[in-house]
Design a protein around this motif. Sequence first.
Motif, PDB file in Angstrom:
ATOM      1  N   LEU B 536      -0.846  -6.425 -12.204  1.00 25.78           N
ATOM      2  CA  LEU B 536      -2.149  -7.103 -12.258  1.00 25.78           C
ATOM      3  C   LEU B 536      -3.130  -6.323 -13.121  1.00 25.78           C
ATOM      4  O   LEU B 536      -3.951  -6.898 -13.831  1.00 25.78           O
ATOM      5  N   GLY B 537      -3.048  -5.012 -13.065  1.00 23.66           N
ATOM      6  CA  GLY B 537      -4.036  -4.187 -13.762  1.00 23.66           C
ATOM      7  C   GLY B 537      -5.207  -3.910 -12.851  1.00 23.66           C
ATOM      8  O   GLY B 537      -5.272  -4.400 -11.723  1.00 23.66           O
ATOM      9  N   ASP B 538      -6.133  -3.145 -13.399  1.00 24.17           N
ATOM     10  CA  ASP B 538      -7.269  -2.678 -12.612  1.00 24.17           C
ATOM     11  C   ASP B 538      -8.354  -3.754 -12.628  1.00 24.17           C
ATOM     12  O   ASP B 538      -8.847  -4.100 -13.674  1.00 24.17           O
ATOM     13  N   GLU B 539      -8.711  -4.301 -11.477  1.00 20.41           N
ATOM     14  CA  GLU B 539      -9.759  -5.340 -11.459  1.00 20.41           C
ATOM     15  C   GLU B 539     -10.853  -4.946 -10.484  1.00 20.41           C
ATOM     16  O   GLU B 539     -10.591  -4.248  -9.510  1.00 20.41           O
ATOM     17  N   PRO B 540     -12.083  -5.418 -10.749  1.00 21.63           N
ATOM     18  CA  PRO B 540     -13.156  -5.071  -9.813  1.00 21.63           C
ATOM     19  C   PRO B 540     -12.945  -5.730  -8.457  1.00 21.63           C
ATOM     20  O   PRO B 540     -12.332  -6.796  -8.356  1.00 21.63           O
ATOM     21  N   GLY B 541     -13.453  -5.095  -7.418  1.00 22.27           N
ATOM     22  CA  GLY B 541     -13.397  -5.690  -6.088  1.00 22.27           C
ATOM     23  C   GLY B 541     -12.149  -5.345  -5.311  1.00 22.27           C
ATOM     24  O   GLY B 541     -12.063  -5.638  -4.133  1.00 22.27           O
ATOM     25  N   ILE B 542     -11.141  -4.745  -5.944  1.00 20.32           N
ATOM     26  CA  ILE B 542      -9.936  -4.349  -5.212  1.00 20.32           C
ATOM     27  C   ILE B 542      -9.842  -2.831  -5.234  1.00 20.32           C
ATOM     28  O   ILE B 542     -10.300  -2.189  -6.180  1.00 20.32           O
ATOM     29  N   ALA B 543      -9.253  -2.293  -4.192  1.00 19.71           N
ATOM     30  CA  ALA B 543      -9.091  -0.841  -4.124  1.00 19.71           C
ATOM     31  C   ALA B 543      -8.238  -0.359  -5.288  1.00 19.71           C
ATOM     32  O   ALA B 543      -7.583  -1.144  -5.969  1.00 19.71           O
ATOM     33  N   HIS B 544      -8.232   0.941  -5.494  1.00 19.49           N
ATOM     34  CA  HIS B 544      -7.412   1.550  -6.544  1.00 19.49           C
ATOM     35  C   HIS B 544      -5.924   1.327  -6.224  1.00 19.49           C
ATOM     36  O   HIS B 544      -5.534   1.350  -5.055  1.00 19.49           O
ATOM     37  N   PRO B 545      -5.089   1.111  -7.257  1.00 13.81           N
ATOM     38  CA  PRO B 545      -3.654   0.897  -7.002  1.00 13.81           C
ATOM     39  C   PRO B 545      -3.032   2.005  -6.152  1.00 13.81           C
ATOM     40  O   PRO B 545      -2.093   1.747  -5.382  1.00 13.81           O
ATOM     41  N   ALA B 546      -3.533   3.213  -6.256  1.00 16.65           N
ATOM     42  CA  ALA B 546      -2.943   4.326  -5.487  1.00 16.65           C
ATOM     43  C   ALA B 546      -3.058   4.104  -3.983  1.00 16.65           C
ATOM     44  O   ALA B 546      -2.320   4.721  -3.217  1.00 16.65           O
ATOM     45  N   MET B 547      -3.964   3.198  -3.545  1.00 16.90           N
ATOM     46  CA  MET B 547      -4.096   2.980  -2.112  1.00 16.90           C
ATOM     47  C   MET B 547      -2.818   2.402  -1.501  1.00 16.90           C
ATOM     48  O   MET B 547      -2.537   2.617  -0.326  1.00 16.90           O
ATOM     49  N   HIS B 548      -2.027   1.688  -2.303  1.00 17.57           N
ATOM     50  CA  HIS B 548      -0.731   1.211  -1.784  1.00 17.57           C
ATOM     51  C   HIS B 548       0.172   2.391  -1.462  1.00 17.57           C
ATOM     52  O   HIS B 548       0.961   2.340  -0.526  1.00 17.57           O
ATOM     53  N   VAL B 549       0.074   3.413  -2.291  1.00 19.36           N
ATOM     54  CA  VAL B 549       0.909   4.598  -2.067  1.00 19.36           C
ATOM     55  C   VAL B 549       0.434   5.321  -0.801  1.00 19.36           C
ATOM     56  O   VAL B 549       1.236   5.781   0.004  1.00 19.36           O
ATOM     57  N   VAL B 550      -0.888   5.380  -0.626  1.00 15.29           N
ATOM     58  CA  VAL B 550      -1.438   5.947   0.614  1.00 15.29           C
ATOM     59  C   VAL B 550      -0.870   5.177   1.813  1.00 15.29           C
ATOM     60  O   VAL B 550      -0.404   5.765   2.794  1.00 15.29           O
ATOM     61  N   ASN B 551      -0.895   3.859   1.708  1.00  7.12           N
ATOM     62  CA  ASN B 551      -0.409   3.028   2.805  1.00  7.12           C
ATOM     63  C   ASN B 551       1.083   3.244   3.065  1.00  7.12           C
ATOM     64  O   ASN B 551       1.532   3.225   4.211  1.00  7.12           O
TER      65      ASN B 551
END
Lengths: 141, 881
Positions: B536-551
Amino acid sequence: MTPEQIILVQSSFERLGPDLPAMTALFYQELFQRDPSLRPLFTTEMGEQRVKFAQKLTEIVQTMPRLGELLTHTRALGARHAGYGVRAADYRTVGDSLIAALAGVLGEEFDTATREAWELAFNIVAETMLEGAAAARPISS
Amino acid sequence: MTLPRWPIVGRRPELEVFERALGSGERAGLAIYGRAGVGKTRLADECAGQAAASGHPTERVAGSRTTALLPLGAVVALLPDGPGQLGSDGQVNTVALFEQARQALHDRHRGRRLVTVADDMAQIDPASLALLGYLAARRAIFLVATVRTGEPVPDLLTDLWRDGRLERIDLHDLSRAHVDTLLHLALGGPIEAGAGQEFWAASRGNPLYLRELVLGALQSGALVDRSGVWHLEDPLPATSRLLDLVEQRIGGLPPEARSVVELLALCQPVELSYLETAAPPGVLELLERAGLVTITVDDGQVRLAHPLHAKVVRAGMPRLRVRAVLLAQAERLAAASPAPSPAELRIAVWRLDAGGRPDPAVLIRGAHLARSAHDFRTVRRLMEAVPSGQLDAVGALLLGEALYELGAFDESERVLALGQDLPSSEQIALQLAVTRAKNAQWGLCQPEKALAINAAARAVVTSAPLAEELVADEASVLTFSGHPDRALVVLGRTAGGGRRTRVVRAIAGAVALAAAGRTAEAVALAQAGYADHVALGDEPGIAHPAMHVVNQVFALAEAGRLAEAEQVARAGAEIVAAQRVPIAQIWFAVNFGRVAILQGRVVTARRFYAEAAGLCQSSRFAGSRRVALSGLALAHAMLGETDPVTRALVERAAAPAFGFLGPEQRLADGWAASAARQPAEAAEALRSAAADAASTGYRVTESWLLHDLMRTGGEDVSGRLRELADECDSPLVSARARHAAAAQARDAGELTGAADDFEALGAMLLAAEAAGEAAAASSRAGDRRAAAASLRRSSALAAACEGAATPGLFHLATVNASPAAPLSGREREIVLLAVTGMASKDIAERLYLSVRTVNNHLQHAYAKLGVTSRAALAQALGSAI
């Protein structure tokens, strides 16, 4: 060092576990290969020397997060090594050998970040040992 | 403010060169060459200090503008009777005077050479140089001279050098590793990765600049110690001392060269082709030769060689001159690159810096470019310059998001609310709503407000895919405000939507599923979410992609896959530290802490939670800070550190309530009470937290709380733990259930089995506790052999727990017969091995100790326990288990 680097050093060291003696043996092998002239500096029986080295290294890695305690160790250790005739250039050789030995035993787990963390940790230890050495060694003239 | 110490780092080989030169007797001196600020004077003084420490007499001479006018002015200290008398011819008889000086020094120091530091040779008058040369050549002094690169080298040094009597050192800037070492030693502890990087980038290894930068940052409060880690919370300041230092470096430049330096300081990099036409011939060569500019051949750009020069030159330029240069360059660049172009960001910033009012359209386009580089400070600057009447919905979104990222939560709320009232596409309206809800949730710590914002947006949305996303977003608010069960219900209502919706759903769902004990689904969803997010790429309003890795780390921990969790966390943490994404850095640190607690590595956990708390403070996430401080108090409590527990809990009380991981936060209260020997309070805290976990859907947490209720208070929780084990797919939850049932039945075999389970998961502390209970059970059953084996195992496992002091390890502590003289950790370890009949030699081998040390420890332990032999020791222990 960053807190992450301290953890990296400690956790990779922990992962050595039962391979610590193997790493130590590899370290001396690397060291004497890099600089055979260092061999005569070691007067202790090598088996005992390896155990002592592993013990010191364990102590140093454990005290890494507490600088005050670490410095007490490293300065005294440096002062002792000055008496053995160890010089700044030798520390480089020792550092390179240690990194090579860790890489040899840890294999792929020893990634770039881990290597950098170890290099920095070694640099801190070497600098403070040399500080202790300088304070202990008189200049003769 | 002064630094406690500023050690000399990276200069030991040079100091050894000095030592050898002084010791050899063949050399008359040492010359240290190098650029300004590289540390020549410091090294020379350190040489003198070492010489003094070994009993050499030392002296220091230095030239200055005043002494340079006066013959022998610099070396008065070396002249026993002053500069001498005029002879009959009206002249000073220098030969006689020099010889007199030599004789006097010889007598005073009994033939030992006076180690003489001559700092900055260029400032020393010719007569003084002649005297120094005379004395050095005749072994009255050992000269340590410093010479700045590019300045004339006095004949005295060239003469000595030619005769092979001078040692020479070329001093260079410090390497990155040496800068990091210096920072570590000077600050006395670790520094956050981004801060270390900034000091390196600004100083480029120049020790003098580095020192001034550190001092300036300490003084201004930009560099602060947060729980033992140094953080940089504001940009590095340019102190007046730094201005001075840089001015010394560029002060002598001709005006044409100075203007080029100023132009670069404001607008670098600048194209070489432009500078070649704008500056008079020869100027660029002059600057390059002086090492002040660098020219990159492949892109044809010119930059100042040292980043600090730009900063300082800028700070020292008159306002009007800055304005003139910036406006002229903005005009030039605008004419050369018609909009829209990537140059617009620079143009907008320059016009703004010049105090002008750039076209709002240009500002907004510039802000978009800055946003794509995650440069939220610039986004804020540009957007705040847009007159409020001209701020449209897109602008409000950009500004509101930047304010949130920079921790200005109240202002973010105001701007985003305003943006929602402006006309916009439905897409932008949705992004405004979700960003505002995110700010309410994570920043303001007001989940009800976040839910209200979400509900209002859902009420007006017409597009079906956008409605889907809002539902996913509602689930996200629920998950991260402590309602995984409700989040899962909401997620059950949504299935469709595009990639963006899938990404949001994965963020909310992975954590909620993991909390509910559906860990396999959770791990898979986190992985899929990450892949979708990258696409998807980096879009406003969504957390940073790295948050999936945190999860993913969270889900792996809930699944008891601790080693994997640690590994994934390490990889992820490196990425976000490099990119400086505070929220992700915080949550990696928290999850590292959780994993470490579960592994029983309590000191490691303490460090990670402390780091997380520090990061929260510098980025102002008060709610997340509550979670971090709870973890910190928990780790302290498990180490038996009661005062720090209280401090962490007091600090936590100042943070707002935060629902995410709410029941888990209360582990801290339970363990704090337990460490303070208040078992009733401990049990009450854990029991009520477990009830809350049950009612909100935190099943894995509930098993943790109940299990700890048993560990701290011996309560029978086996029934409920069995149910939870059946509901969850986590082997960690199953192991807890097995442990509780075995403990209840005092079944040595099952307790050993539980220890096996825990050990296989890497939960060493729990394994140690279960093995200890197995020992006690065997002992009660009369099986001394099995008891000793379990005890030995427990002791070995506890050794991996970094000094944890939990009630479950008290069986090891009971070995301490006398509380007045408790056994040290090492003594305990050795005693427990000795009692199994292991010989001292074998113990020594196993623990990497000498046999003598082992025997010493044993003797101490005997004395403390009041026994005299191994047999008596075994008896003392037998009664203890």
